[in-house]
Scaffold this motif. Structure first.
Motif, PDB file in Angstrom:
ATOM      1  N   ALA A  10      25.441  48.163  22.212  1.00 52.83           N
ATOM      2  CA  ALA A  10      24.780  46.981  21.643  1.00 52.83           C
ATOM      3  C   ALA A  10      23.809  46.365  22.638  1.00 52.83           C
ATOM      4  O   ALA A  10      23.739  45.147  22.797  1.00 52.83           O
ATOM      5  CB  ALA A  10      25.818  45.960  21.189  1.00 52.83           C
ATOM      6  N   PRO A  12      19.598  46.183  23.886  1.00 52.68           N
ATOM      7  CA  PRO A  12      18.390  45.979  23.068  1.00 52.68           C
ATOM      8  C   PRO A  12      18.075  47.168  22.155  1.00 52.68           C
ATOM      9  O   PRO A  12      17.706  46.964  20.999  1.00 52.68           O
ATOM     10  CB  PRO A  12      17.297  45.768  24.121  1.00 52.68           C
ATOM     11  N   ALA A  13      18.228  48.411  22.641  1.00 53.59           N
ATOM     12  CA  ALA A  13      17.879  49.574  21.802  1.00 53.59           C
ATOM     13  C   ALA A  13      18.782  49.626  20.573  1.00 53.59           C
ATOM     14  O   ALA A  13      18.319  49.819  19.449  1.00 53.59           O
ATOM     15  CB  ALA A  13      18.003  50.861  22.616  1.00 53.59           C
ATOM     16  N   GLU A  34      30.637  48.829  20.701  1.00 56.78           N
ATOM     17  CA  GLU A  34      30.270  48.287  22.022  1.00 56.78           C
ATOM     18  C   GLU A  34      31.528  48.117  22.865  1.00 56.78           C
ATOM     19  O   GLU A  34      32.483  47.472  22.432  1.00 56.78           O
ATOM     20  CB  GLU A  34      29.536  46.949  21.833  1.00 56.78           C
ATOM     21  N   LYS A  35      31.493  48.663  24.069  1.00 53.72           N
ATOM     22  CA  LYS A  35      32.704  48.590  24.895  1.00 53.72           C
ATOM     23  C   LYS A  35      32.939  47.195  25.479  1.00 53.72           C
ATOM     24  O   LYS A  35      34.059  46.837  25.805  1.00 53.72           O
ATOM     25  CB  LYS A  35      32.694  49.658  25.975  1.00 53.72           C
ATOM     26  N   THR A  63      27.740  45.022  30.336  1.00 57.63           N
ATOM     27  CA  THR A  63      28.332  45.457  29.069  1.00 57.63           C
ATOM     28  C   THR A  63      28.536  44.267  28.135  1.00 57.63           C
ATOM     29  O   THR A  63      28.754  43.139  28.568  1.00 57.63           O
ATOM     30  CB  THR A  63      29.709  46.129  29.259  1.00 57.63           C
ATOM     31  N   GLY A  69      20.722  43.348  29.073  1.00 60.93           N
ATOM     32  CA  GLY A  69      19.744  42.291  28.822  1.00 60.93           C
ATOM     33  C   GLY A  69      20.303  40.890  29.000  1.00 60.93           C
ATOM     34  O   GLY A  69      19.570  39.957  29.292  1.00 60.93           O
ATOM     35  N   CYS A 175      33.231  54.458  23.212  1.00 61.48           N
ATOM     36  CA  CYS A 175      32.977  55.753  22.566  1.00 61.48           C
ATOM     37  C   CYS A 175      33.290  56.863  23.563  1.00 61.48           C
ATOM     38  O   CYS A 175      32.844  56.833  24.706  1.00 61.48           O
ATOM     39  CB  CYS A 175      31.526  55.832  22.116  1.00 61.48           C
ATOM     40  N   ALA A 211      22.908  54.664  22.220  1.00 63.96           N
ATOM     41  CA  ALA A 211      22.008  53.796  23.002  1.00 63.96           C
ATOM     42  C   ALA A 211      22.852  53.151  24.099  1.00 63.96           C
ATOM     43  O   ALA A 211      23.135  51.957  24.065  1.00 63.96           O
ATOM     44  CB  ALA A 211      21.370  52.753  22.095  1.00 63.96           C
ATOM     45  N   GLY A 213      22.504  52.854  27.430  1.00 64.53           N
ATOM     46  CA  GLY A 213      21.939  52.199  28.616  1.00 64.53           C
ATOM     47  C   GLY A 213      22.086  53.050  29.878  1.00 64.53           C
ATOM     48  O   GLY A 213      22.581  54.166  29.862  1.00 64.53           O
ATOM     49  N   GLY A 216      25.467  54.180  30.786  1.00 65.39           N
ATOM     50  CA  GLY A 216      26.017  55.253  29.957  1.00 65.39           C
ATOM     51  C   GLY A 216      25.260  56.558  30.117  1.00 65.39           C
ATOM     52  O   GLY A 216      25.575  57.549  29.440  1.00 65.39           O
ATOM     53  N   GLU A 286      25.745  44.423  40.012  1.00 58.56           N
ATOM     54  CA  GLU A 286      26.335  44.967  38.781  1.00 58.56           C
ATOM     55  C   GLU A 286      27.306  46.071  39.178  1.00 58.56           C
ATOM     56  O   GLU A 286      27.067  46.784  40.154  1.00 58.56           O
ATOM     57  CB  GLU A 286      25.263  45.469  37.806  1.00 58.56           C
ATOM     58  N   GLY A 297      18.536  41.958  40.347  1.00 56.68           N
ATOM     59  CA  GLY A 297      18.045  40.598  40.545  1.00 56.68           C
ATOM     60  C   GLY A 297      17.653  39.974  39.225  1.00 56.68           C
ATOM     61  O   GLY A 297      17.410  40.673  38.249  1.00 56.68           O
ATOM     62  N   GLY A 442      16.731  54.298  24.096  1.00 58.57           N
ATOM     63  CA  GLY A 442      16.786  53.353  25.209  1.00 58.57           C
ATOM     64  C   GLY A 442      16.937  54.030  26.562  1.00 58.57           C
ATOM     65  O   GLY A 442      16.620  55.213  26.736  1.00 58.57           O
ATOM     66  N   ASP A 443      17.438  53.265  27.521  1.00 57.08           N
ATOM     67  CA  ASP A 443      17.487  53.753  28.905  1.00 57.08           C
ATOM     68  C   ASP A 443      18.340  55.011  29.050  1.00 57.08           C
ATOM     69  O   ASP A 443      18.061  55.865  29.894  1.00 57.08           O
ATOM     70  CB  ASP A 443      18.022  52.654  29.837  1.00 57.08           C
TER      71      ASP A 443
HETATM   72  C1  LIG Z   1      20.400  42.132  36.361  1.00 61.28           C
HETATM   73  C2  LIG Z   1      19.392  42.878  35.517  1.00 61.28           C
HETATM   74  C3  LIG Z   1      18.097  42.352  35.391  1.00 61.28           C
HETATM   75  C4  LIG Z   1      17.160  43.013  34.577  1.00 61.28           C
HETATM   76  N1  LIG Z   1      15.943  42.429  34.375  1.00 61.28           N
HETATM   77  C5  LIG Z   1      15.056  42.984  33.515  1.00 61.28           C
HETATM   78  C6  LIG Z   1      13.853  42.344  33.180  1.00 61.28           C
HETATM   79  O1  LIG Z   1      13.589  41.219  33.605  1.00 61.28           O
HETATM   80  N2  LIG Z   1      12.984  42.972  32.345  1.00 61.28           N
HETATM   81  C7  LIG Z   1      13.231  44.203  31.809  1.00 61.28           C
HETATM   82  O2  LIG Z   1      12.409  44.727  31.055  1.00 61.28           O
HETATM   83  N3  LIG Z   1      14.398  44.834  32.094  1.00 61.28           N
HETATM   84  C8  LIG Z   1      15.323  44.255  32.917  1.00 61.28           C
HETATM   85  N4  LIG Z   1      16.514  44.875  33.180  1.00 61.28           N
HETATM   86  C9  LIG Z   1      16.737  46.184  32.567  1.00 61.28           C
HETATM   87  C10 LIG Z   1      17.091  46.031  31.086  1.00 61.28           C
HETATM   88  O3  LIG Z   1      18.170  45.143  30.955  1.00 61.28           O
HETATM   89  C11 LIG Z   1      17.402  47.391  30.490  1.00 61.28           C
HETATM   90  O4  LIG Z   1      16.284  48.247  30.682  1.00 61.28           O
HETATM   91  C12 LIG Z   1      17.695  47.294  28.998  1.00 61.28           C
HETATM   92  O5  LIG Z   1      18.768  46.420  28.759  1.00 61.28           O
HETATM   93  C13 LIG Z   1      18.008  48.686  28.417  1.00 61.28           C
HETATM   94  O6  LIG Z   1      18.418  48.563  27.089  1.00 61.28           O
HETATM   95  P1  LIG Z   1      19.386  49.660  26.424  1.00 61.28           P
HETATM   96  O7  LIG Z   1      19.668  49.168  25.058  1.00 61.28           O
HETATM   97  O8  LIG Z   1      18.792  50.995  26.590  1.00 61.28           O
HETATM   98  O9  LIG Z   1      20.710  49.666  27.305  1.00 61.28           O
HETATM   99  P2  LIG Z   1      21.704  48.503  27.795  1.00 61.28           P
HETATM  100  O10 LIG Z   1      21.061  47.174  27.704  1.00 61.28           O
HETATM  101  O11 LIG Z   1      22.213  48.938  29.115  1.00 61.28           O
HETATM  102  O12 LIG Z   1      22.895  48.531  26.726  1.00 61.28           O
HETATM  103  C14 LIG Z   1      23.741  49.633  26.598  1.00 61.28           C
HETATM  104  C15 LIG Z   1      25.045  49.155  26.012  1.00 61.28           C
HETATM  105  O13 LIG Z   1      25.843  50.300  25.705  1.00 61.28           O
HETATM  106  C16 LIG Z   1      27.192  50.005  25.990  1.00 61.28           C
HETATM  107  N5  LIG Z   1      27.880  51.278  26.214  1.00 61.28           N
HETATM  108  C17 LIG Z   1      27.590  52.208  27.163  1.00 61.28           C
HETATM  109  N6  LIG Z   1      28.395  53.270  27.032  1.00 61.28           N
HETATM  110  C18 LIG Z   1      29.209  53.003  25.975  1.00 61.28           C
HETATM  111  C19 LIG Z   1      30.266  53.721  25.367  1.00 61.28           C
HETATM  112  N7  LIG Z   1      30.646  54.935  25.782  1.00 61.28           N
HETATM  113  N8  LIG Z   1      30.925  53.143  24.315  1.00 61.28           N
HETATM  114  C20 LIG Z   1      30.568  51.899  23.854  1.00 61.28           C
HETATM  115  N9  LIG Z   1      29.556  51.181  24.411  1.00 61.28           N
HETATM  116  C21 LIG Z   1      28.884  51.729  25.450  1.00 61.28           C
HETATM  117  C22 LIG Z   1      27.138  49.145  27.237  1.00 61.28           C
HETATM  118  O14 LIG Z   1      28.304  48.361  27.348  1.00 61.28           O
HETATM  119  C23 LIG Z   1      25.887  48.308  26.976  1.00 61.28           C
HETATM  120  O15 LIG Z   1      26.208  47.084  26.357  1.00 61.28           O
HETATM  121  C24 LIG Z   1      17.483  44.244  33.967  1.00 61.28           C
HETATM  122  C25 LIG Z   1      18.764  44.782  34.106  1.00 61.28           C
HETATM  123  C26 LIG Z   1      19.718  44.098  34.865  1.00 61.28           C
HETATM  124  C27 LIG Z   1      21.110  44.682  34.996  1.00 61.28           C
END
Ligand SMILES: Cc1cc2nc3c(=O)[nH]c(=O)nc-3n(C[C@H](O)[C@H](O)[C@H](O)COP(=O)(O)OP(=O)(O)OC[C@H]3O[C@@H](n4cnc5c(N)ncnc54)[C@H](O)[C@@H]3O)c2cc1C
Length: 470
Positions: A10, A12-13, A34-35, A63, A69, A175, A211, A213, A216, A286, A297, A442-443
């Motif tokens: 859960a 952003p992606a 979401e874990k 998480t 985010g 998951c 998605a 992150g 993951g 983190e 940061g 996503g990431d």
């Molecule tokens: C402190 C910090 C500051 C940041 N500042 C910025 C910024 O200012 N601007 C910017 O653009 N980016 C910033 N980032 C990066 C940004 O947060 C990430 O690039 C973005 O959140 C990626 O989105 P995502 O959906 O791909 O993954 P994530 O946001 O990482 O979400 C993935 C989710 O998947 C869940 N998950 C993972 N594996 C499993 C599993 N097996 N089962 C169930 N759930 C699972 C995790 O718990 C998590 O909630 C920052 C990151 C951090 C940590």
């Protein structure tokens, strides 16, 4: 359990996939796995304890609803030149169009209308002139700064909206694996986070979206190997979080908010860049599931520190026979953690040049006070690979020509700063992977590295699912 779409993660992606599906009015049963916890239940205990207590089963910083985010700085990069390689996959024009659309959704949910980094072209020119002289490229990118506390409010509003629209959210559910039958992904298996023996269940779905992150990415890489999902080893970024006084960064902070500088310093000529600049911000920690402590940061909209932090990242690309860049970066992190007895290590730049460690009492002799109080003074060079360290030192010298004072003796370098997005999932522009029924976003997919681009990938995924039959 059965549904039309199961989304793992859960962040952003994941949430923008569900959001766009709902906004397009597609009659779909959506389950979000979401874990971590709902966003209003995410609290880093460090605010009370003053030090990281390594929360179990998961770190609150990374998480839970809104993923990494929630405690991010909430800087939305509004240019398709920033935030990952998604434009290479879908085209720069579509990427920019989708950034503008997605930015509109953030505004609808309460983002600050003010955009940073625009409106002072003459001052930008001066900064760029210095960058050119220093052999660095300046990428200027408009930024919408949500701020950590406001980002949480915005994501809470999105969470409530999804709940109202009937999206089922399974929090505290980890998951474990994909369910693959007859060469097609037909869902996932989950269990209670932190307890593989509890609440095990299968969630069967016509479409599975992973998605997960950066945290993951290693797990997803393992799934790809097991289920034969085509992937390649991308780059891994290893570096440090640098902290200086606001006075040093004043001009850049005011004109650009974030200075995105890229260089290829001698002798290795690897790509080195600044990333995630936080004026008046705080250095943070983190923790990953395997207890790896990594530095990051962020900055609040209202509460400001006297310092600016940013990361300096070196891109590492490996060729045959090695294809485990995530493991490589993790080993660097583990070694650094070992030297810091599990804490983030911090060292003064001048001490690095003098070939000595930093002592805790020496930190209080500077103008600069660390904003990560439980970081331990020591010697990051004992754990950092020679190539990476040389790149960082030479890059800092170059940045000093753009930002005088950046290479001061008192400048602090925190380590390890690692970015795990090196597992690149092979996919077409509609995000079909080589395993039918499975999409990765996503990431963790290796195509994005920021809030906006991860959100954009989610929006596009939601649109695709809304337009497709089962
Ligand atoms: C402190 C910090 C500051 C940041 N500042 C910025 C910024 O200012 N601007 C910017 O653009 N980016 C910033 N980032 C990066 C940004 O947060 C990430 O690039 C973005 O959140 C990626 O989105 P995502 O959906 O791909 O993954 P994530 O946001 O990482 O979400 C993935 C989710 O998947 C869940 N998950 C993972 N594996 C499993 C599993 N097996 N089962 C169930 N759930 C699972 C995790 O718990 C998590 O909630 C920052 C990151 C951090 C940590």
């Amino acid at each position: 359990m059965k549904c039309d779409v199961v989304i793992v993660g859960a962040g952003p992606a994941g949430i923008f996939t569900a959001l766009e599906l709902v906004r397009k009015g597609a009659p779909r049963e959506i389950v979000l796995v979401e874990k971590g916890r709902p966003v209003q239940q995410r609290h880093c205990p460090k605010a009370q304890t003053g030090h990281c207590v390594n929360c179990k089963p998961c770190c609150h910083i990374t998480t839970g609803f809104s993923g990494a985010g929630a405690f991010s700085d909430g800087k939305l990069s509004l240019s398709c030149e920033v935030g990952g390689e998604l434009p290479e996959l879908i085209g720069a024009d579509l990427a920019q169009q989708m950034i503008d659309y997605t930015d509109g959704i953030y505004l609808e949910f309460g983002a600050d209308p003010h955009v940073e980094g625009v409106g002072q072209p003459e001052k930008v020119k001066q900064i760029r002139r210095r960058a050119i002289r220093a052999g660095l490229k300046l990428v200027d990118c408009p930024i919408r700064h949500l701020g950590t506390e406001k980002a949480q409010e915005i994501y809470y509003a999105i969470q409530q909206y999804l709940e109202e629209k009937g999206v089922q959210m399974l929090f505290g559910a980890d998951c474990e694996d994909l369910i693959v039958e007859n060469g097609r992904c037909v869902g996932v298996t989950v269990h209670r986070a932190g307890d593989p023996g509890k609440d095990r269940q299968e969630i069967r779905a016509a479409h599975t979206v992973i998605a997960a992150g950066r945290r993951g990415a290693g797990w997803l890489e393992g799934l790809c190997r097991v289920h034969g999902v085509e992937r390649s080893s991308g780059n891994v970024d290893i570096g440090v979080r640098v902290e200086v006084r606001n006075e040093i960064m004043e001009e850049v902070n005011e004109v650009l908010y974030e200075s995105k500088l890229i260089g290829y310093p001698a002798p290795f000529k690897n790509k080195v860049r600044t990333f995630c600049q936080n004026p008046g911000g705080f250095v943070s920690q983190e923790n990953y599931d395997n207890d790896l402590a990594v530095v990051n940061g962020h900055s609040y909209k209202e509460t400001k520190s006297s310092n600016t932090n940013l990361s300096i990242l070196c891109t590492h690309h490996f060729r045959v026979p090695f294809d485990r860049p995530i493991d490589y970066a993790r080993k660097v992190g583990e070694l650094t953690n070992m030297l810091g007895a599990g804490h983030i290590l911090v060292q003064r730049y001048g001490d690095i040049l003098d070939g000595k460690r930093t002592w805790q009492e020496e930190l209080s002799r500077s103008n600069l006070r660390p904003t990560l109080p439980d970081a331990v003074a020591g010697d990051i060079t004992s754990a950092m690979p020679y190539r990476t360290m040389t790149n960082i030192i030479n890059f800092i010298q170059a940045v000093d020509q753009v930002v005088p004072g950046f290479a001061s003796s008192e400048t602090l370098l925190y380590s390890p700063e690692l970015k795990f997005y090196s597992n690149r999932i092979e996919m077409d522009p509609q995000f079909h992977t080589s395993l039918p029924g499975l999409a990765c976003l996503g990431d963790s997919s290796g195509w994005t590295r920021g809030l906006m681009m991860a959100s954009v990938m989610g929006v596009l995924m939601g649109r695709r699912l809304a337009s497709e039959g089962d």
